[in-house]
Motif scaffolding. Structure first.
Motif, short mmCIF file in Angstrom:
data_model
loop_
_atom_site.label_atom_id
_atom_site.label_comp_id
_atom_site.label_asym_id
_atom_site.label_seq_id
_atom_site.Cartn_x
_atom_site.Cartn_y
_atom_site.Cartn_z
N ALA A 98 -22.36 45.23 -37.21
CA ALA A 98 -23.81 45.28 -37.18
C ALA A 98 -24.36 44.11 -37.98
CB ALA A 98 -24.32 46.59 -37.75
N MET A 99 -25.46 43.57 -37.50
CA MET A 99 -26.08 42.40 -38.14
C MET A 99 -27.59 42.61 -38.19
SD MET A 99 -26.45 38.65 -36.42
CE MET A 99 -27.37 37.29 -37.13
N VAL A 100 -28.18 42.33 -39.33
CA VAL A 100 -29.64 42.33 -39.46
C VAL A 100 -30.05 41.03 -40.12
CG1 VAL A 100 -31.62 43.36 -40.65
CG2 VAL A 100 -29.97 44.83 -39.49
N GLY A 101 -31.03 40.37 -39.53
CA GLY A 101 -31.56 39.13 -40.09
C GLY A 101 -32.96 39.33 -40.62
N ARG A 102 -33.17 38.83 -41.83
CA ARG A 102 -34.51 38.86 -42.44
C ARG A 102 -34.91 37.42 -42.72
NH1 ARG A 102 -37.83 41.72 -46.32
NH2 ARG A 102 -39.42 40.21 -46.90
N GLN A 103 -35.99 36.98 -42.09
CA GLN A 103 -36.44 35.60 -42.25
C GLN A 103 -37.18 35.42 -43.56
OE1 GLN A 103 -39.51 34.16 -39.58
NE2 GLN A 103 -38.40 32.23 -39.29
N GLU A 104 -36.81 34.37 -44.29
CA GLU A 104 -37.50 34.05 -45.52
C GLU A 104 -38.71 33.17 -45.22
OE1 GLU A 104 -34.29 32.24 -47.69
OE2 GLU A 104 -33.74 34.15 -48.59
N THR A 105 -39.57 33.00 -46.19
CA THR A 105 -40.78 32.19 -45.97
C THR A 105 -40.44 30.74 -45.68
OG1 THR A 105 -40.96 31.88 -48.37
CG2 THR A 105 -42.23 33.69 -47.39
N THR A 106 -39.24 30.31 -46.08
CA THR A 106 -38.80 28.94 -45.80
C THR A 106 -38.35 28.77 -44.35
OG1 THR A 106 -36.54 29.46 -46.46
CG2 THR A 106 -38.03 28.65 -48.17
N GLY A 107 -38.19 29.88 -43.64
CA GLY A 107 -37.70 29.84 -42.28
C GLY A 107 -36.23 30.17 -42.16
N ALA A 108 -35.50 30.12 -43.29
CA ALA A 108 -34.07 30.46 -43.27
C ALA A 108 -33.91 31.95 -43.03
CB ALA A 108 -33.43 30.06 -44.59
N TRP A 109 -32.69 32.31 -42.58
CA TRP A 109 -32.39 33.72 -42.30
C TRP A 109 -31.40 34.27 -43.31
CZ3 TRP A 109 -35.09 36.38 -38.76
CH2 TRP A 109 -35.81 35.64 -37.81
N ARG A 110 -31.76 35.37 -43.92
CA ARG A 110 -30.85 36.08 -44.80
C ARG A 110 -30.18 37.17 -43.95
NH1 ARG A 110 -32.81 37.58 -50.71
NH2 ARG A 110 -32.91 35.31 -50.70
N ILE A 111 -28.88 37.06 -43.78
CA ILE A 111 -28.13 37.91 -42.85
C ILE A 111 -27.31 38.96 -43.60
CG2 ILE A 111 -26.42 37.95 -41.01
CD1 ILE A 111 -29.01 36.51 -40.26
N SER A 112 -27.42 40.20 -43.15
CA SER A 112 -26.59 41.29 -43.66
C SER A 112 -25.63 41.71 -42.56
CB SER A 112 -27.44 42.49 -44.08
OG SER A 112 -28.26 42.18 -45.19
N LEU A 113 -24.36 41.88 -42.91
CA LEU A 113 -23.33 42.29 -41.95
C LEU A 113 -22.66 43.58 -42.42
CD1 LEU A 113 -21.48 38.88 -41.40
CD2 LEU A 113 -23.20 39.91 -39.91
N ARG A 114 -22.31 44.44 -41.45
CA ARG A 114 -21.54 45.64 -41.73
C ARG A 114 -20.46 45.78 -40.66
NH1 ARG A 114 -24.23 44.81 -45.45
NH2 ARG A 114 -25.55 46.23 -46.67
N SER A 115 -19.32 46.31 -41.04
CA SER A 115 -18.20 46.47 -40.11
C SER A 115 -17.66 47.89 -40.18
CB SER A 115 -17.08 45.48 -40.46
OG SER A 115 -15.90 45.76 -39.74
N ARG A 116 -17.15 48.37 -39.06
CA ARG A 116 -16.49 49.67 -39.04
C ARG A 116 -15.04 49.57 -39.52
NH1 ARG A 116 -19.26 53.78 -36.56
NH2 ARG A 116 -21.04 53.19 -35.26
#
Length: 344
Positions: free
Chosen positions: A280-298
Motif C-alpha cells: 500500500a502506498m499513500v502520497g502526501r504533497q508538500e507545499t514545495t510540490g514534493a511527495w512524502r510517500i508512506s509504504l506498507r507491506s503484508r
C-alpha cells in the motif's frame, strides 16, 4: 544471564562498547551542563517525538542544556501529541545556536535526509549519536545504537535511561509509552515481542493514562482529517501487475481540509487493509510540490529496501521516502522498483 538479557534479545544488536560510550557522553553532558540537540526526524511520529522528549526531560533534569527539535519550520506538532510532557520546550531549527552545540543526538532517523533542516549540524563538528531501530540505518553519526530487532526507538532510550539511573516518573513513562504503542501499532505489529510487552506493563505501572492516551492517539479524528481521508479514498487505485494499492492527497487538499501531516498515517492505515494489496502506498504533497510517500507491506515485499532505493528507509513492513515529480511519475518509478525487487 540476567533478566534483561532474557527479555531483551534486541540488546545483542548493539555493540556493548558503543552503549558504554553513549552512556558516558550523555552523563558527561548532564554533569557539565553541555548543550545537546535532540533531533527527531521530519514529520515526527509518536516514536520519534516520544524518544526525543524522554531524553530531553531526563537529561535536562540532570543538568544538560537540551534542545529538542526536528528539521522543519515552522514546527507543527500533530494534534495527537500536543499534550506530551516537554512538548512546549521544542526549539525551532533556526533558533539553535550552532556554534554552542556540544552534542547532537538523532533519534529514529534512518538517514541524513530525515534530519531535514538540521543536516548542517553534522558539519559543525559536534559528535553525533544515532539512536534508531530501522534496519536501513546508514550509520551517519559518530557512534551508533541501531537495534533492528527493537520494537521502537523508545525501547533503546528506556535502556539508556536505566543505565543512567534515571527514575521513571509519569512524564517520562508517558513519552516512552506513546512511542511504544504507536510504533507497535497498539502491540499488533510483528516487531512486538516480550520485551515490548513487558516495557508497556512497566510504563503503565509508572502511571501512564493508558485509556486516555489510546483514545487520543487512535480513537479521535478531526473533521479535517476525515475529509482528507475521504478525498484520498476517492483516488484509490489498484495496480494489478505490482499488487499495489495507492492513494494521494495534494497540498491544496490538505490546506482546504485544515489537516496536518498526521492525517497521512490515518489514510495509510485504511489503504493497507485493501484485500488485493501486497503493498500500500499513500502520497502526501508538500507545499514545495514534493511527495512524502508512506509504504506498507503484508510481508512478501520488504518496503524498507524499496524505500532505500529512493533515499528513504524504514522497516520490512513500514517505510517511506520523499520524491519529486508528479504523483503518477512517482507511482511509475515505484512500480518499476517493486517489479525489480520481486524479480530479484
Amino acid at each position: 544471564m540476567t533478566v534483561t538479557e532474557i527479555a531483551s534479545p534486541w540488546l545483542t544488536d548493539l555493540d556493548p562498547r558503543a552503549v558504554d560510550e553513549v552512556v558516558a557522553r550523555l552523563q558527561d553532558a548532564a554533569d557539565h551542563g553541555r548543550t545537546v540537540v535532540i533531533a527527531a526526524h521530519i514529520g515526527p511520529d509518536g516514536d520519534a517525538l516520544g524518544a526525543a522528549l524522554a531524553l530531553h526531560l531526563a537529561l535536562s533534569r540532570r543538568g544538560a542544556r537540551t534542545l529538542p527539535t526536528w528539521g522543519e519550520e515552522p514546527l507543527r506538532v500533530p494534534a495527537a501529541y500536543a499534550d506530551l510532557p516537554g512538548i512546549d520546550d521544542l526549539v525551532a531549527p533556526s533558533d539553535i545556536p550552532v556554534d554552542e552545540v556540544d552534542l547532537l543526538v538523532s533519534v529514529d532517523s534512518a538517514s541524513v535526509s530525515r534530519l531535514g533542516a538540521l543536516q548542517p549540524l553534522l558539519a559543525a563538528g559536534a559528535p553525533v549519536i544515532v539512536i534508531d531501530h530501522h534496519p536501513t540505518n546508514t550509520r551517519f553519526g559518530t557512534v551508533h545504537l541501531v537495534a533492528a530487532r527493537a520494537a521502537a526507538t523508545v525501547v533503546i532510550v528506556d535502556e539508556l535511561l536505566r543505565r543512567l539511573d534515571v527514575d521513571l516518573d509519569v512524564d517520562l513513562a508517558t513519552c516512552l509509552y506513546v512511542g511504544l504503542v504507536t510504533d507497535t501499532g497498539r502491540f499488533q505489529h510483528a516487531t512486538t515481542d516480550r520485551a515490548a510487552m513487558e516495557l508497556g506493563g512497566r510504563l503503565i505501572e509508572a502511571g501512564v493514562a493508558h485509556e486516555e492516551l489510546t483514545r487520543r492517539l487512535f480513537g479521535t479524528r478531526t473533521v479535517g482529517e476525515l475529509t482528507l481521508l475521504a478525498r484520498a479514498l476517492e483516488r484509490l487505485t489498484f495496480v494489478p501487475e505490482a499488487r499495489l494499492v495507492h492513494a494521494h492527497v495534494t497540498a491544496e487538499d490538505a490546506t482546504e481540509a485544515g489537516a496536518g501531516l498526521e492525517a497521512t498515517e490515518a489514510i495509510i492505515d485504511v489503504v493497507r487493509t485493501a484485500d488485493v494489496a501486497e503493498v500500500a502506498m499513500v502520497g502526501r504533497q508538500e507545499t514545495t510540490g514534493a511527495w512524502r510517500i508512506s509504504l506498507r507491506s503484508r510481508g512478501a515485499i520488504d518496503v524498507g529496501v524499496v524505500a532505500a532505493r529512493f533515499d528513504g528507509g524504514g522497516h520490512e513492513r513500514a517505510a517511506g521516502f520523499t520524491a519529486e515529480g508528479t504523483f503518477d511519475e512517482v507511482v511509475d518509478r515505484l512500480v518499476a522498483v517493486l517489479e525489480e525487487v520481486r524479480g530479484g
